[in-house]
Enzyme design. Structure first.
Site, PDB file in Angstrom:
ATOM      1  N   CYS A  42      -8.111  -2.170  17.433  1.00  0.00           N
ATOM      2  CA  CYS A  42      -8.749  -2.564  18.573  1.00  0.00           C
ATOM      3  C   CYS A  42      -8.077  -4.087  19.064  1.00  0.00           C
ATOM      4  CB  CYS A  42     -10.056  -2.561  18.731  1.00  0.00           C
ATOM      5  SG  CYS A  42     -10.894  -3.347  20.232  1.00  0.00           S
TER       6      CYS A  42
ATOM      7  N   CYS B 144     -10.655  -6.396  20.594  1.00  0.00           N
ATOM      8  CA  CYS B 144     -11.492  -6.668  19.818  1.00  0.00           C
ATOM      9  C   CYS B 144     -11.175  -8.121  19.253  1.00  0.00           C
ATOM     10  CB  CYS B 144     -11.729  -5.920  18.653  1.00  0.00           C
ATOM     11  SG  CYS B 144     -12.504  -4.221  19.261  1.00  0.00           S
TER      12      CYS B 144
END
Length: 300
Positions: free
Chosen positions: A45, A48
């Site tokens: 991700c 993230c």
């Protein structure tokens, strides 16, 4: 309630990686003592990688008012399923065992800061307000040494607490340790140095220095009665009255001096009045009445 001997939480306890086995202890149970922020993320991700470090930094800056737990959704699919995590990053805040706040996706730093402040506030201030009030009560009751010890303990928990910092300076003033109070005020950290609380402590220090050099009240009062236009004697009488703890009469004398000659000694009466007003509490009746009377003279 604040434990005065407690140590701040170490970073290892503030930020943890959770597993399915540890989630109950690290999040649900831990949140009964302090709010816990849970960051659901994954190695693939992109957002993230930005949000995670920002969250960690904000949690560390909160100094134990909130904790953070990181959950890798790929490694902990059962938790992600139970909490219905549909996209990442997702952030939840837990308090008293329940999710109470949260957001999805990357957010600006300002939003993140507001989120951390909101979550931190869930548990109150850790008893700081009660501890400060207790120290103030000690000071009022004449237990200045105990007040100083309590204010110092509060600063151990929150070094930039302006109320506690100024309180410690005032406690030293009450103990007669003017040099220590002056050194403390001079060394105040930037956020405290400009606070109204420390301004009040500075004003009290200035008045205490003057009080130490105040002349005999009876002699000064006699001099003023003999010559009501002896402005220096009236000014010195006000200082002697302050040294004796008679702020109201000191203010009265300075107002009378201002009425007679507002420009005397470069406006010393007005300057001294403002110093007294700053040293006392804003809602003190002496301050309210004094400001009102001074304003009526200035704008008459």
């Amino acid at each position: 309630m604040l434990g005065m001997g407690d140590k701040p939480q170490a970073d290892a306890n503030l930020i943890k990686d959770a597993t399915e086995a540890s989630f109950m202890a690290d999040v649900i149970e831990a949140s009964r003592e302090v709010p816990v922020i849970v960051d659901f993320w994954a190695t693939w991700c992109g957002p993230c990688k930005t949000l995670g470090p920002m969250l960690e930094s904000a949690v560390t800056a909160a100094k134990g008012k909130v904790r953070m737990v990181k959950v890798d959704v790929d490694q902990n699919q059962r938790i992600a399923g139970q909490l219905r995590i549909q996209s990442i990053p997702t952030v939840y805040a837990f308090w008293q065992g329940q999710p109470v706040d949260g957001f999805q996706g990357a957010v600006p730093a300002s939003e993140l800061k507001a989120f951390i402040e909101r979550v931190s506030a869930l548990a109150g201030d850790g008893g700081l307000a009660e501890a400060i009030q207790a120290a103030e009560d000690m000071l009022t009751e004449g237990a200045a040494a105990d007040a100083a010890e309590t204010f110092a303990a509060i600063l151990g928990e929150e070094p930039e607490n302006a109320v506690a910092y100024a309180g410690l300076a005032r406690a030293h003033l009450a103990l007669g340790d003017l040099d220590q109070a002056e050194a403390l005020i001079a060394a105040a950290p930037a956020p405290v140095a400009k606070s109204k609380e420390l301004d009040a402590a500075r004003a009290q220090l200035e008045l205490a220095r003057q009080a130490a050099n105040a002349g005999p009240e009876a002699e000064l009062r006699a001099a003023v009665e003999a010559d009501p236009n002896d402005h220096q004697a009236r000014f010195d009488l006000a200082a002697a009255l302050l040294a004796a703890g008679n702020q109201k009469e000191a203010v009265d004398e300075l107002l009378e001096l201002f009425r007679r000659d507002r420009e005397w000694n470069e406006g010393a009466a007005k300057t001294q009045l403002f110093t007294i007003f700053e040293a006392l509490k804003p809602q003190d009746p002496i301050v309210l009445a004094g400001r009102r009377r001074l304003s009526s003279m200035i704008f008459a």
